[in-house]
Design a protein around this motif. Structure first.
Motif, PDB file in Angstrom:
ATOM      1  N   ASP A 133      -1.541   3.806   7.282  1.00 33.77           N
ATOM      2  CA  ASP A 133      -0.105   4.110   7.392  1.00 33.77           C
ATOM      3  C   ASP A 133       0.464   4.234   5.992  1.00 33.77           C
ATOM      4  O   ASP A 133      -0.062   3.662   5.042  1.00 33.77           O
ATOM      5  CB  ASP A 133       0.651   2.956   8.071  1.00 33.77           C
ATOM      6  CG  ASP A 133       0.014   2.563   9.379  1.00 33.77           C
ATOM      7  OD1 ASP A 133      -0.112   3.450  10.236  1.00 33.77           O
ATOM      8  OD2 ASP A 133      -0.378   1.383   9.514  1.00 33.77           O
ATOM      9  N   ARG A 134       1.600   4.902   5.917  1.00 36.35           N
ATOM     10  CA  ARG A 134       2.283   5.016   4.626  1.00 36.35           C
ATOM     11  C   ARG A 134       2.949   3.688   4.267  1.00 36.35           C
ATOM     12  O   ARG A 134       3.461   2.984   5.144  1.00 36.35           O
ATOM     13  CB  ARG A 134       3.370   6.078   4.728  1.00 36.35           C
ATOM     14  CG  ARG A 134       2.831   7.473   4.646  1.00 36.35           C
ATOM     15  CD  ARG A 134       3.440   8.190   3.450  1.00 36.35           C
ATOM     16  NE  ARG A 134       2.616   9.335   3.098  1.00 36.35           N
ATOM     17  CZ  ARG A 134       1.818   9.368   2.041  1.00 36.35           C
ATOM     18  NH1 ARG A 134       1.702   8.341   1.238  1.00 36.35           N
ATOM     19  NH2 ARG A 134       1.131  10.455   1.770  1.00 36.35           N
ATOM     20  N   ASN A 135       2.943   3.340   2.981  1.00 38.50           N
ATOM     21  CA  ASN A 135       3.801   2.261   2.490  1.00 38.50           C
ATOM     22  C   ASN A 135       4.408   2.733   1.166  1.00 38.50           C
ATOM     23  O   ASN A 135       4.171   3.884   0.754  1.00 38.50           O
ATOM     24  CB  ASN A 135       3.045   0.934   2.356  1.00 38.50           C
ATOM     25  CG  ASN A 135       1.981   0.982   1.278  1.00 38.50           C
ATOM     26  OD1 ASN A 135       1.834   2.000   0.593  1.00 38.50           O
ATOM     27  ND2 ASN A 135       1.251  -0.098   1.125  1.00 38.50           N
ATOM     28  N   GLU A 136       5.158   1.842   0.497  1.00 35.01           N
ATOM     29  CA  GLU A 136       5.896   2.317  -0.693  1.00 35.01           C
ATOM     30  C   GLU A 136       4.944   2.816  -1.784  1.00 35.01           C
ATOM     31  O   GLU A 136       5.232   3.796  -2.474  1.00 35.01           O
ATOM     32  CB  GLU A 136       6.857   1.326  -1.306  1.00 35.01           C
ATOM     33  CG  GLU A 136       7.007  -0.161  -1.019  1.00 35.01           C
ATOM     34  CD  GLU A 136       6.145  -0.865  -0.047  1.00 35.01           C
ATOM     35  OE1 GLU A 136       5.362  -1.694  -0.526  1.00 35.01           O
ATOM     36  OE2 GLU A 136       6.244  -0.643   1.175  1.00 35.01           O
ATOM     37  N   TRP A 139      -0.694   4.174   0.521  1.00 35.36           N
ATOM     38  CA  TRP A 139      -1.258   3.986   1.862  1.00 35.36           C
ATOM     39  C   TRP A 139      -1.636   2.525   2.086  1.00 35.36           C
ATOM     40  O   TRP A 139      -2.059   1.846   1.157  1.00 35.36           O
ATOM     41  CB  TRP A 139      -2.517   4.838   2.033  1.00 35.36           C
ATOM     42  CG  TRP A 139      -2.250   6.308   2.019  1.00 35.36           C
ATOM     43  CD1 TRP A 139      -2.371   7.141   0.950  1.00 35.36           C
ATOM     44  CD2 TRP A 139      -1.817   7.105   3.124  1.00 35.36           C
ATOM     45  NE1 TRP A 139      -2.035   8.423   1.328  1.00 35.36           N
ATOM     46  CE2 TRP A 139      -1.708   8.437   2.656  1.00 35.36           C
ATOM     47  CE3 TRP A 139      -1.520   6.842   4.467  1.00 35.36           C
ATOM     48  CZ2 TRP A 139      -1.305   9.486   3.476  1.00 35.36           C
ATOM     49  CZ3 TRP A 139      -1.128   7.896   5.281  1.00 35.36           C
ATOM     50  CH2 TRP A 139      -1.013   9.196   4.787  1.00 35.36           C
ATOM     51  N   ARG A 140      -1.466   2.078   3.307  1.00 38.73           N
ATOM     52  CA  ARG A 140      -1.999   0.782   3.723  1.00 38.73           C
ATOM     53  C   ARG A 140      -3.115   1.052   4.735  1.00 38.73           C
ATOM     54  O   ARG A 140      -2.880   1.703   5.766  1.00 38.73           O
ATOM     55  CB  ARG A 140      -0.901  -0.076   4.347  1.00 38.73           C
ATOM     56  CG  ARG A 140      -1.442  -1.363   4.955  1.00 38.73           C
ATOM     57  CD  ARG A 140      -0.376  -2.410   5.116  1.00 38.73           C
ATOM     58  NE  ARG A 140       0.072  -2.868   3.786  1.00 38.73           N
ATOM     59  CZ  ARG A 140       1.137  -3.637   3.601  1.00 38.73           C
ATOM     60  NH1 ARG A 140       1.855  -4.042   4.628  1.00 38.73           N
ATOM     61  NH2 ARG A 140       1.491  -4.025   2.388  1.00 38.73           N
ATOM     62  N   ARG A 142      -5.976  -0.220   7.459  1.00 38.17           N
ATOM     63  CA  ARG A 142      -6.275  -1.346   8.359  1.00 38.17           C
ATOM     64  C   ARG A 142      -7.764  -1.317   8.686  1.00 38.17           C
ATOM     65  O   ARG A 142      -8.294  -0.275   9.098  1.00 38.17           O
ATOM     66  CB  ARG A 142      -5.427  -1.241   9.623  1.00 38.17           C
ATOM     67  CG  ARG A 142      -4.003  -1.761   9.364  1.00 38.17           C
ATOM     68  CD  ARG A 142      -3.203  -1.844  10.627  1.00 38.17           C
ATOM     69  NE  ARG A 142      -2.581  -0.556  10.948  1.00 38.17           N
ATOM     70  CZ  ARG A 142      -2.600   0.023  12.135  1.00 38.17           C
ATOM     71  NH1 ARG A 142      -3.217  -0.573  13.142  1.00 38.17           N
ATOM     72  NH2 ARG A 142      -1.991   1.170  12.349  1.00 38.17           N
ATOM     73  N   GLN A 148      -6.148  -5.889   5.595  1.00 36.94           N
ATOM     74  CA  GLN A 148      -5.401  -4.698   5.186  1.00 36.94           C
ATOM     75  C   GLN A 148      -5.654  -4.458   3.711  1.00 36.94           C
ATOM     76  O   GLN A 148      -5.968  -5.384   2.962  1.00 36.94           O
ATOM     77  CB  GLN A 148      -3.911  -4.916   5.402  1.00 36.94           C
ATOM     78  CG  GLN A 148      -3.584  -5.144   6.868  1.00 36.94           C
ATOM     79  CD  GLN A 148      -2.093  -5.131   7.127  1.00 36.94           C
ATOM     80  OE1 GLN A 148      -1.308  -5.376   6.219  1.00 36.94           O
ATOM     81  NE2 GLN A 148      -1.712  -4.831   8.351  1.00 36.94           N
ATOM     82  N   ASP A 150      -4.011  -2.079   0.311  1.00 35.69           N
ATOM     83  CA  ASP A 150      -3.031  -1.117  -0.198  1.00 35.69           C
ATOM     84  C   ASP A 150      -3.675  -0.289  -1.291  1.00 35.69           C
ATOM     85  O   ASP A 150      -4.430  -0.806  -2.109  1.00 35.69           O
ATOM     86  CB  ASP A 150      -1.816  -1.854  -0.765  1.00 35.69           C
ATOM     87  CG  ASP A 150      -1.015  -2.524   0.342  1.00 35.69           C
ATOM     88  OD1 ASP A 150      -1.119  -2.066   1.503  1.00 35.69           O
ATOM     89  OD2 ASP A 150      -0.323  -3.512   0.054  1.00 35.69           O
TER      90      ASP A 150
END
Ligand SMILES: Cc1cc2nc3c(=O)[nH]c(=O)nc-3n(C[C@H](O)[C@H](O)[C@H](O)COP(=O)(O)OP(=O)(O)OC[C@H]3O[C@@H](n4cnc5c(N)ncnc54)[C@H](O)[C@@H]3O)c2cc1C
Length: 456
Positions: A133-136, A139-140, A142, A148, A150
C-alpha cells in the motif's frame, strides 16, 4: 547474507529473488557510491533459482549457448569467465548448452562479489510479499508472517507462474495422479513403468522427458498439445544476412511472407531456417511493438504457436533424444485440445478434442502439466499481483497479459498514470514487449531499472 524478517525499512525493495531480482540487486550494489539499503524478498532460501535454475539435475540444460548467457551487457564473456579460466576449455564451452543449475551458481557468485565490494547493504528476507500500500515515504509492504516494511521504491521481479491444467476435472485429480513439469523432484520420482500423459509440447515438456530418460523410464509417454509439434533443434551457429528493420513497416501478413522468402533465400545459400530466426531474435521487442494492436491480436490468436516452436529451440543432442524415443514408439505426439481428465481408481482418463470434437481418449497413470507460463495476471494466483490490480496500483497489460508499464519499466496504475517509484521487469512486461523473459532481455531491464533508481 543476512536473512531476517521483522519490522523493516529500506531504500529499495526488490520483490522476487529469481534471476531478474538478483540481476537488479547486483546492478544496484555495483552502481551505489554511498550507503543504500536494499532488500530482496524471496521465499526460497536460495537466491537466483526462481523456476528455471531451481533444477539440480544434469539433464536440464540452458536453451541458450553459454557465450550468450552473460548477466551483464558490458561484460559479454562473464558467464564463460565463471565457467572456466582455461582458454581451450572456454572455447569449447562457448557454443554449448550447459547444465542449468550452473547459471544459478553463477548469479549467486556475482551477487556475493558485488555485495562484498559495495557501500550498499543487501538483506535477503525469506518471505513472500502479500500486499503493498502507499504510505508517506513510498510503499508499505505486508509480508506473509504479518510483518511490515517501509521503502522508498519497489521493483517487481516476481517472474513466472505455471498455467493451471486446462481441463474439466483437473481439480478432482489426486496429488499422485497430477504433477507439474516444474516440480523437478516429483517428475524424477515417477515410477518407471507409469503410463504418462504430458500436456503441452514446449520446453517444459522437454525437461520432463529428459528426466524420464535419465531415470530410464519404461512406460508409455504421450504428449498432447494443440498442434502436436515437437520443439525444433538449434542449428550450428549461422545468421542470415538481411535487414530486419525492413519488417517494421509491414503488417503481420506481409511479415510472414517476408520471413518465408528469407528462409527460401537462406536455403538457396545452404543456410538452415534457424539462421533467419537468429537474425530476428534481437529484434523481438521492436517487431512486437511495431505491430498494430489488431495485428498483435491476430498474432496471439493465429501465429503464436508457429512462432514459439521456431523461436524456443532445443540443443541438437536433446532433439536427437526426443526423436529416438519417438522412433522406438515410447514417446507419442498427439494433436488435440485437452478437454477432460477423470480419475478412475488409480488411472486417469484423458479426453481431448480434435477439430472441435471428442477425438482422443487415453488411459494413463499420471498427467504432467507442461503447459508453461501463465501470462494472465488474474489467473496467476499470486496474492501480491491480485492485490495490486484490485487496489488500482497496477492494471493488466495490452491484450490482458502481464501488467502495463511505460518504456522505462515503471508500472502504470489503473488510470494509466505512471507510478513514480514502482518498476516491473521480466515476463510481466510481456504485453508491452513480448520478448521479456530470457536472460538477454532481463539483463538489459535490470541495468535500466538500476540506473533510474540510482539516479533518484
Ligand atoms: C523451465 C524454464 C527454463 C528456462 N531456461 C532458460 C534458459 O536456458 N535461458 C534463458 O535465457 N532463459 C530461460 N528461461 C527463461 C527464464 O524465465 C529466465 O531466464 C529467468 O529465470 C526468469 O527470472 P525471473 O526472476 O524473471 O523469474 P523467476 O525465475 O520465476 O523468479 C521469480 C521469483 O519471484 C519469487 N516471487 C514470486 N512472487 C513473490 C512475492 N509475492 N514475494 C516475494 N517473492 C516472490 C518467486 O519465488 C521466484 O523465485 C527459462 C524459463 C523456464 C520456466
Amino acid at each position: 547474507m543476512t536473512s531476517v524478517s521483522a519490522g523493516l525499512a529500506h531504500d529499495i525493495a526488490i520483490i522476487g529473488g529469481g534471476a531478474g531480482g538478483v540481476l537488479t540487486a547486483i546492478q544496484l550494489l555495483r552502481a551505489a557510491t554511498a550507503p543504500l539499503r536494499i532488500a530482496l524478498y524471496e521465499p526460497q532460501s536460495t537466491l537466483a533459482r526462481g523456476v528455471a535454475y531451481a533444477t539440480p539435475y544434469p539433464e536440464h540444460l540452458l536453451n541458450v549457448p553459454a557465450q550468450r548467457m552473460s548477466g551483464f551487457s558490458d561484460q559479454p564473456d562473464d558467464f564463460l569467465d565463471f565457467l572456466s579460466a582455461d582458454p581451450q576449455e572456454r572455447a569449447a564451452l562457448a557454443p554449448m548448452f550447459v547444465e542449468r543449475h550452473r547459471y544459478g551458481e553463477y548469479l549467486r557468485d556475482r551477487l556475493e562479489r558485488a555485495r562484498a565490494a559495495s557501500p550498499a547493504t543487501l538483506v535477503h528476507i525469506v518471505q513472500p510479499v502479500m500486499a503493498m500500500d502507499r504510505n508517506e515515504a513510498g510503499w508499505r509492504l505486508r509480508l506473509a508472517d504479518g510483518a511490515q516494511a517501509d521503502c522508498d521504491a519497489v521493483v517487481l521481479a516476481v517472474g513466472n507462474r505455471p498455467r493451471p491444467l486446462p481441463a474439466r476435472g483437473a481439480g478432482g485429480l489426486s496429488a499422485d495422479a497430477s504433477l507439474s513439469a516444474w516440480d523437478f523432484d516429483a517428475v524424477r520420482a515417477v515410477p518407471g513403468d507409469a503410463r504418462l500423459c504430458i500436456v503441452g509440447s514446449g520446453l517444459s515438456m522437454v525437461d520432463a522427458v529428459l528426466s524420464f530418460v535419465a531415470t530410464e523410464h519404461r512406460g508409455a509417454i504421450h504428449v498432447l498439445s494443440r498442434h502436436g509439434w515437437l520443439p525444433q533443434p538449434h542449428a550450428p551457429h549461422a545468421v542470415a544476412d538481411f535487414d530486419p528493420a525492413r519488417l517494421l513497416s509491414l503488417d503481420l501478413r506481409a511479415r510472414l511472407r517476408f520471413v518465408r522468402e528469407r528462409v527460401r533465400e537462406a536455403a538457396a545459400a545452404s543456410l538452415p531456417w534457424q539462421a533467419v530466426m537468429e537474425r530476428l531474435r534481437p529484434h523481438g521487442q521492436a517487431l512486437w511493438r511495431s505491430l498494430s494492436e489488431s495485428d498483435q491480436r491476430r498474432f496471439l490468436r493465429h501465429v503464436v504457436r508457429l512462432w514459439d516452436v521456431h523461436r524456443h529451440r532445443v540443443a541438437i543432442s536433446v532433439h536427437e533424444q526426443l526423436q529416438a524415443l519417438i522412433d522406438r514408439g515410447q514417446l507419442r505426439m498427439h494433436r488435440g485440445r485437452l478437454d477432460t481428465v477423470m480419475q478412475v481408481g488409480r488411472c486417469v482418463q484423458v479426453g481431448a478434442n480434435v477439430r472441435g470434437r471428442p477425438g482422443l481418449a487415453l488411459e494413463v497413470d499420471r498427467v504432467v502439466n507442461a503447459t508453461g507460463v501463465e501470462m494472465r495476471v488474474p489467473t496467476m494466483r499470486n496474492p501480491l499481483l491480485t492485490e495490486l490490480l484490485g487496489e488500482g496500483h497496477a492494471r493488466t497489460g495490452p491484450h490482458g497479459i502481464g501488467i502495463d508499464a511505460g518504456d522505462d519499466g515503471r508500472v502504470l496504475d489503473a488510470d494509466g498514470r505512471v507510478q513514480p517509484d514502482l518498476w516491473v521487469l521480466g515476463s510481466l512486461r510481456i504485453g508491452n514487449l513480448w520478448e521479456s523473459t530470457a536472460i538477454p532481455e532481463l539483463r538489459g531491464q535490470a541495468e535500466a531499472v538500476a540506473r533510474q533508481l540510482i539516479a533518484r
